[in-house]
Write a protein that holds these residues in place. Structure first.
Motif, PDB file in Angstrom:
ATOM      1  N   GLU A 191      45.778  34.809  36.264  1.00 32.40           N
ATOM      2  CA  GLU A 191      46.141  36.158  36.705  1.00 32.40           C
ATOM      3  C   GLU A 191      46.188  37.118  35.515  1.00 32.40           C
ATOM      4  O   GLU A 191      45.716  38.256  35.604  1.00 32.40           O
ATOM      5  CB  GLU A 191      47.487  36.146  37.434  1.00 32.40           C
ATOM      6  CG  GLU A 191      47.964  37.515  37.889  1.00 32.40           C
ATOM      7  CD  GLU A 191      47.007  38.215  38.845  1.00 32.40           C
ATOM      8  OE1 GLU A 191      47.031  39.449  38.881  1.00 32.40           O
ATOM      9  OE2 GLU A 191      46.226  37.535  39.543  1.00 32.40           O
ATOM     10  N   LEU A 192      46.745  36.690  34.409  1.00 36.96           N
ATOM     11  CA  LEU A 192      46.790  37.540  33.215  1.00 36.96           C
ATOM     12  C   LEU A 192      45.385  37.824  32.690  1.00 36.96           C
ATOM     13  O   LEU A 192      45.089  38.947  32.263  1.00 36.96           O
ATOM     14  CB  LEU A 192      47.622  36.884  32.111  1.00 36.96           C
ATOM     15  CG  LEU A 192      49.126  36.883  32.338  1.00 36.96           C
ATOM     16  CD1 LEU A 192      49.813  36.121  31.209  1.00 36.96           C
ATOM     17  CD2 LEU A 192      49.664  38.298  32.428  1.00 36.96           C
ATOM     18  N   LEU A 193      44.531  36.843  32.711  1.00 40.77           N
ATOM     19  CA  LEU A 193      43.159  37.042  32.242  1.00 40.77           C
ATOM     20  C   LEU A 193      42.397  37.998  33.155  1.00 40.77           C
ATOM     21  O   LEU A 193      41.627  38.840  32.681  1.00 40.77           O
ATOM     22  CB  LEU A 193      42.441  35.701  32.129  1.00 40.77           C
ATOM     23  CG  LEU A 193      43.037  34.753  31.081  1.00 40.77           C
ATOM     24  CD1 LEU A 193      42.361  33.398  31.142  1.00 40.77           C
ATOM     25  CD2 LEU A 193      42.938  35.351  29.694  1.00 40.77           C
ATOM     26  N   ARG A 194      42.614  37.911  34.456  1.00 38.32           N
ATOM     27  CA  ARG A 194      41.982  38.861  35.386  1.00 38.32           C
ATOM     28  C   ARG A 194      42.478  40.271  35.110  1.00 38.32           C
ATOM     29  O   ARG A 194      41.688  41.223  35.059  1.00 38.32           O
ATOM     30  CB  ARG A 194      42.255  38.459  36.831  1.00 38.32           C
ATOM     31  CG  ARG A 194      41.419  37.297  37.318  1.00 38.32           C
ATOM     32  CD  ARG A 194      41.550  37.087  38.825  1.00 38.32           C
ATOM     33  NE  ARG A 194      42.859  36.593  39.194  1.00 38.32           N
ATOM     34  CZ  ARG A 194      43.191  35.304  39.227  1.00 38.32           C
ATOM     35  NH1 ARG A 194      42.300  34.382  38.894  1.00 38.32           N
ATOM     36  NH2 ARG A 194      44.394  34.920  39.590  1.00 38.32           N
ATOM     37  N   ARG A 195      43.792  40.427  34.934  1.00 41.67           N
ATOM     38  CA  ARG A 195      44.354  41.751  34.619  1.00 41.67           C
ATOM     39  C   ARG A 195      43.776  42.299  33.323  1.00 41.67           C
ATOM     40  O   ARG A 195      43.463  43.481  33.218  1.00 41.67           O
ATOM     41  CB  ARG A 195      45.875  41.674  34.485  1.00 41.67           C
ATOM     42  CG  ARG A 195      46.616  41.465  35.764  1.00 41.67           C
ATOM     43  CD  ARG A 195      48.096  41.525  35.488  1.00 41.67           C
ATOM     44  NE  ARG A 195      48.886  40.860  36.495  1.00 41.67           N
ATOM     45  CZ  ARG A 195      50.182  40.674  36.391  1.00 41.67           C
ATOM     46  NH1 ARG A 195      50.837  41.069  35.319  1.00 41.67           N
ATOM     47  NH2 ARG A 195      50.850  40.077  37.362  1.00 41.67           N
TER      48      ARG A 195
ATOM     49  N   LEU B 105      27.773  33.132  36.153  1.00 34.90           N
ATOM     50  CA  LEU B 105      29.217  32.933  35.976  1.00 34.90           C
ATOM     51  C   LEU B 105      29.807  32.028  37.047  1.00 34.90           C
ATOM     52  O   LEU B 105      30.713  31.250  36.774  1.00 34.90           O
ATOM     53  CB  LEU B 105      29.956  34.272  35.986  1.00 34.90           C
ATOM     54  CG  LEU B 105      29.780  35.157  34.767  1.00 34.90           C
ATOM     55  CD1 LEU B 105      30.436  36.511  35.016  1.00 34.90           C
ATOM     56  CD2 LEU B 105      30.334  34.500  33.528  1.00 34.90           C
ATOM     57  N   GLY B 106      29.326  32.174  38.268  1.00 35.85           N
ATOM     58  CA  GLY B 106      29.884  31.393  39.369  1.00 35.85           C
ATOM     59  C   GLY B 106      31.290  31.864  39.706  1.00 35.85           C
ATOM     60  O   GLY B 106      31.695  32.974  39.372  1.00 35.85           O
ATOM     61  N   ASP B 107      32.066  31.006  40.368  1.00 33.20           N
ATOM     62  CA  ASP B 107      33.416  31.377  40.785  1.00 33.20           C
ATOM     63  C   ASP B 107      34.471  31.034  39.743  1.00 33.20           C
ATOM     64  O   ASP B 107      35.548  31.612  39.734  1.00 33.20           O
ATOM     65  CB  ASP B 107      33.777  30.678  42.098  1.00 33.20           C
ATOM     66  CG  ASP B 107      32.979  31.235  43.271  1.00 33.20           C
ATOM     67  OD1 ASP B 107      32.551  32.410  43.188  1.00 33.20           O
ATOM     68  OD2 ASP B 107      32.776  30.510  44.244  1.00 33.20           O
ATOM     69  N   GLU B 108      34.186  30.083  38.883  1.00 33.36           N
ATOM     70  CA  GLU B 108      35.146  29.673  37.868  1.00 33.36           C
ATOM     71  C   GLU B 108      34.503  29.743  36.503  1.00 33.36           C
ATOM     72  O   GLU B 108      33.299  29.560  36.355  1.00 33.36           O
ATOM     73  CB  GLU B 108      35.648  28.257  38.138  1.00 33.36           C
ATOM     74  CG  GLU B 108      36.478  28.176  39.403  1.00 33.36           C
ATOM     75  CD  GLU B 108      37.148  26.826  39.557  1.00 33.36           C
ATOM     76  OE1 GLU B 108      37.303  26.121  38.554  1.00 33.36           O
ATOM     77  OE2 GLU B 108      37.494  26.498  40.695  1.00 33.36           O
ATOM     78  N   LEU B 109      35.334  29.991  35.498  1.00 37.50           N
ATOM     79  CA  LEU B 109      34.855  30.161  34.144  1.00 37.50           C
ATOM     80  C   LEU B 109      35.738  29.361  33.202  1.00 37.50           C
ATOM     81  O   LEU B 109      36.964  29.421  33.293  1.00 37.50           O
ATOM     82  CB  LEU B 109      34.918  31.649  33.776  1.00 37.50           C
ATOM     83  CG  LEU B 109      34.386  32.097  32.442  1.00 37.50           C
ATOM     84  CD1 LEU B 109      32.887  31.836  32.356  1.00 37.50           C
ATOM     85  CD2 LEU B 109      34.643  33.583  32.267  1.00 37.50           C
ATOM     86  N   THR B 110      35.145  28.594  32.330  1.00 36.04           N
ATOM     87  CA  THR B 110      35.891  27.833  31.342  1.00 36.04           C
ATOM     88  C   THR B 110      35.800  28.568  30.012  1.00 36.04           C
ATOM     89  O   THR B 110      34.704  28.910  29.569  1.00 36.04           O
ATOM     90  CB  THR B 110      35.309  26.416  31.182  1.00 36.04           C
ATOM     91  OG1 THR B 110      35.342  25.780  32.465  1.00 36.04           O
ATOM     92  CG2 THR B 110      36.106  25.613  30.191  1.00 36.04           C
ATOM     93  N   LEU B 111      36.951  28.833  29.415  1.00 33.10           N
ATOM     94  CA  LEU B 111      36.993  29.569  28.152  1.00 33.10           C
ATOM     95  C   LEU B 111      37.561  28.711  27.042  1.00 33.10           C
ATOM     96  O   LEU B 111      38.480  27.931  27.263  1.00 33.10           O
ATOM     97  CB  LEU B 111      37.899  30.801  28.278  1.00 33.10           C
ATOM     98  CG  LEU B 111      37.523  31.862  29.270  1.00 33.10           C
ATOM     99  CD1 LEU B 111      38.612  32.915  29.338  1.00 33.10           C
ATOM    100  CD2 LEU B 111      36.217  32.509  28.885  1.00 33.10           C
TER     101      LEU B 111
END
Length: 109
Positions: free
Chosen positions: A47-51, A17-23
């Motif tokens: 932030e919303l995606l993390r929540r 996954l690493g530190d960043e993810l492209t969706l």
């Protein structure tokens, strides 16, 4: 599979996954995210995606679905993963020393 296999898989997938993810978002997800961004006004959509991920994870743990899948795939539970030991290892059930023959006869009447 085992607890060690699960730990190895988690480490490998975390590295992938690493530190960043492209969706890529489908239309429904994009609309829902846009509505939540408008209503909640976070600094960033991230932030919303993390929540959302935290909420999904918590729900999966609380309903027992995570344990079900872990038990099916790795024969461990989330608690065992967190502790790094299976219940048998915690209770000493994994280690059963051979009984001494004298001990066995001692309890016979």
């Amino acid at each position: 599979m085992s607890l060690d296999d699960l730990a190895d898989d988690v480490d490998a997938r975390s590295a992938d996954l690493g530190d960043e993810l492209t969706l890529s978002l489908d239309r429904e997800t994009r609309n829902e995210l846009a509505l939540l961004r408008s209503a909640l006004d976070p600094d960033e959509a991230d932030e919303l995606l993390r929540r959302a991920l935290h909420q999904f994870f918590q729900t999966t743990v609380e309903t027992g679905r995570l344990d079900f899948h872990l038990r099916s795939g790795y024969d461990v539970t989330y608690d065992e993963y967190l502790s790094g030991m299976t219940y048998d290892e915690m209770t000493g059930g994994a280690y059963q020393p051979q009984a001494n023959q004298d001990d066995v006869r001692r309890y016979q009447y």
